[in-house]
Design an enzyme around this catalytic site. Structure first.
Site, PDB file in Angstrom:
ATOM      1  N   PRO A   2     -24.564  47.423   9.655  1.00 39.53           N
ATOM      2  CG  PRO A   2     -22.521  48.108   8.782  1.00 39.53           C
ATOM      3  CD  PRO A   2     -23.821  48.640   9.307  1.00 39.53           C
ATOM      4  CD  GLU A   3     -27.741  42.406  12.006  1.00 38.85           C
ATOM      5  OE1 GLU A   3     -27.750  41.319  12.625  1.00 38.85           O
ATOM      6  OE2 GLU A   3     -28.697  42.775  11.296  1.00 38.85           O
TER       7      GLU A   3
END
Length: 282
Positions: A2-3
């Site tokens: 996840p960014e």
């Protein structure tokens, strides 16, 4: 992994599910996730309630009403979700549980067990090395173009690698680095210190817009990512190059290719993103 847009979406979806809830118990079957150890978490967290959840870069900051904060990094595949009844059977990948006074439970699921939680005193985030080194948030209010330019001029590395450096700007990972470089018509192997003032301006603005757009779309569910309510993001439908090798470029029709930059899979259009001023494809 996840960014920033995905972590922000998790934050927004999780907060209403846990806000003001009092924690009555914590348990784990993989104590390495709790950097301070289970006993410390039980001593410092049980009896406290969740005040709010903030975010810094890719980190969630779960603020408690007793002056403590849980710093959480989801790493590759970590996710939070809430069940209304603590008696609901655990999944084999549920490794940390927070039980609330109302009988509901916050669960942390992590197939690879790479995620970590660290307990700190609220306001002492700068004592956490990873947080202390983070660059600015990529927003118009906090991401200075002149400061960004100065940082790029100090780097001889490929611009793709520099964008992944969290000390330069916080929150960009592999997906969005590829996308903002395509938007800016920059080759991922272009040395950062060779970018012109105009190219830096274009890249700076593309970073802000792309991450804003991704947040608005609930993030990118390119692999396993879902928010705290199990919803997938939709920004994968707007990706131009990431995971699209072998397909035509949306801008010129040239076939998108995939190479390695700093050991990371990297997607770009050879026509729209030419390498210049002495950079060499490898």
């Amino acid at each position: 992994m996840p960014e920033l847009p995905e972590v922000e979406t998790v934050r927004r979806s999780l907060l209403p599910l846990v806000k003001n809830k009092k924690i009555t118990a914590i348990s784990t079957n993989w104590e390495k996730i709790l950097i301070n150890g289970l006993a410390t978490f039980q001593k410092q967290v049980v009896g406290a309630a969740v005040n709010t959840i903030d975010r810094r870069g890719k980190y969630l900051l779960i603020r408690l009403n007793n002056g403590m904060t849980i710093v959480s990094h989801l790493r590759m595949e970590g996710r939070y979700y809430v069940v209304s009844d603590a008696k609901t059977p655990l999944d084999k990948h549920d490794h940390v549980t927070f039980t609330f006074q109302d009988g509901s439970q916050l669960r942390y699921r992590d197939l690879r067990k790479f995620g970590r939680m660290r307990l700190i005193h609220t306001g002492q985030e700068q004592l956490v090395p990873a947080l202390a080194k983070l660059g600015p948030e990529p927003t118009a209010a906090t991401f200075s173009e002149s400061d960004f330019a100065q940082k790029l001029k100090r780097h001889h590395k490929a611009i793709k690698s520099v964008l992944l450096d969290q000390t330069v700007v916080a929150g960009i990972g592999n997906i969005y680095a590829d996308e903002v470089l395509w938007l800016s018509k920059l080759n991922p192997l272009q040395p950062a210190n060779t970018l012109t003032k105009a190219e830096i301006h274009t890249l700076h603005d593309a970073i802000i817009k792309e991450l804003d757009d991704a947040i608005a779309a609930g993030g990118t569910s390119a692999h396993t990512y879902v928010d705290a309510e199990g919803n997938r993001g939709s920004f994968q439908d707007a990706l131009h190059v990431y995971d699209r090798e072998g397909t035509p470029c949306d801008r010129c029709g040239t076939t998108i290719v995939k190479i390695k930059v700093g050991q990371r899979g990297t997607h770009y259009c050879p026509h729209c993103q030419p390498l210049h001023r002495g950079g060499q494809l490898a």
